[in-house]
Design an enzyme around this catalytic site. Sequence first.
Site, mmCIF file in Angstrom:
data_model
loop_
_atom_site.group_PDB
_atom_site.id
_atom_site.type_symbol
_atom_site.label_atom_id
_atom_site.label_comp_id
_atom_site.label_asym_id
_atom_site.label_seq_id
_atom_site.Cartn_x
_atom_site.Cartn_y
_atom_site.Cartn_z
ATOM 1 N N CYS A 115 34.721 2.128 -5.830
ATOM 2 C CA CYS A 115 35.433 1.268 -6.771
ATOM 3 C C CYS A 115 36.949 1.423 -6.613
ATOM 4 O O CYS A 115 37.647 1.916 -7.500
ATOM 5 C CB CYS A 115 34.996 1.608 -8.193
ATOM 6 S SG CYS A 115 35.532 0.391 -9.416
ATOM 7 N N GLU A 116 37.463 1.033 -5.452
ATOM 8 C CA GLU A 116 38.893 1.045 -5.141
ATOM 9 C C GLU A 116 39.168 -0.094 -4.163
ATOM 10 O O GLU A 116 38.429 -0.275 -3.194
ATOM 11 C CB GLU A 116 39.311 2.357 -4.461
ATOM 12 C CG GLU A 116 39.188 3.606 -5.297
ATOM 13 C CD GLU A 116 40.338 3.781 -6.286
ATOM 14 O OE1 GLU A 116 41.328 3.012 -6.189
ATOM 15 O OE2 GLU A 116 40.231 4.663 -7.143
#
Length: 439
Positions: A362-363
């Site tokens: 989640c980046e």
Amino acid sequence: MSSAGPGGGAAAKPQTWGDHATGFARVDDELCAECVPLSVLAERFGTPCYVYSRAMLASAYERFDAAFAGLPHLVCYAMKANPSLAILDLFAQLGAGFDIVSGGELERVAAAGGDARKVVFSGIGKSDAEMEAALAAGILCFNVESAGELDHLAAVAARMGKQAPISFRVNPDVDPLTHPYISTGLKQSKFGVAFDEAHALYRKAARLPSIAVRGIDMHIGSQITDLAPYREAAARMLSLVDALAVDGIVLDHIDFGGGLGIRYRDEAPIALDDYAAMLRALCAGRRERLLFEPGRRLVGEAGVLLTRVRVVKPGATRNFAVVDAAMNDLIRPSLYDAWHAIEPVRPSVGAATRWDIVGPICESGDFLALDRDLAIAEGDLLAVRAAGAYAMAMSSNYNARPRACEVIVDGDVAHLVRRRETLAELHALETRLPTRTLR
């Protein structure tokens, strides 16, 4: 743990890739590690998975060592590049020393059967406990990087009733012409002691009864592809060695560090013969033993990261291929904007499309490659090349992801040298808070 390759060794021997005798190449249109197809390894061990070629590892060390044949020298593998016990074991068997930067790395050398008498201890923040462990083990030398460290080491050695063998890592203030994050020899660097202050520090060290001055060290950076900075830095170092000798401080060894680059994309790495010829010319007639600290040069091209395409996600402006490896497995592209070649293990049907190869973390910075023209589809197996250095070594458990497994291929045999972590192991060292009693 090991498994035989298909056909019990009947597979064709792959051709040369890079400048090694054998390693990764296509046989019958499939990318293989030596004699084992990478698809076989992915099926047996899963993905993501790091795969290394034993032949390439051994060849890289032997070629480096042979380049200085006839001179007193020691090749100390900079194990921060890849601290796998199996790789350390292989290099130890070949006669290597080790360049370490922590007490944990010293423990790994011992666990792999390495010789502490061939260990040089670099790093700017050695703790008293690390100094004590290294002195007790009888290492070859501490590479001291500040006046404060010298004082701490002298006190620790005196308390133990020992003499600490030292070199100073001298900062020659030479631009290595590489990425700023891996340039370590400039005056603004946190590493080493300033060239102009080194002579005075050697005089101080020579007067300390618990210190034994043994050598001098430099390391100007990593992934260097130009010989000129090395030549300039080495010449400055040798001038200091001669000035110290006039002052009565005679050194046993000169450590030229590491940093030789490899080919990731279109780089032209320094030829090992040219590097050796330059140093042989500069050191002609000298008596000191020569030390070297190669890391990436020995392991970088000897590894690939296997990953499988989970989802393809075409978009209006970008096309994303979501793979099961992520920035926690290989952070170099996100951290250094590093470029790694990526190719399908088997050719995929269809036309090439421009893809961003991204992971599930989640980046937005979670990517392995951007803007690559590839013919790929869901389920395809991809190989990320030149992933033997600063890859698994820098991996993490970000997003609670288990770290990948590691495999070394030796001919037609695959050895699982590090199994994949389990989810349970990720929180095995943690505890929950005790239940709070309500009043």
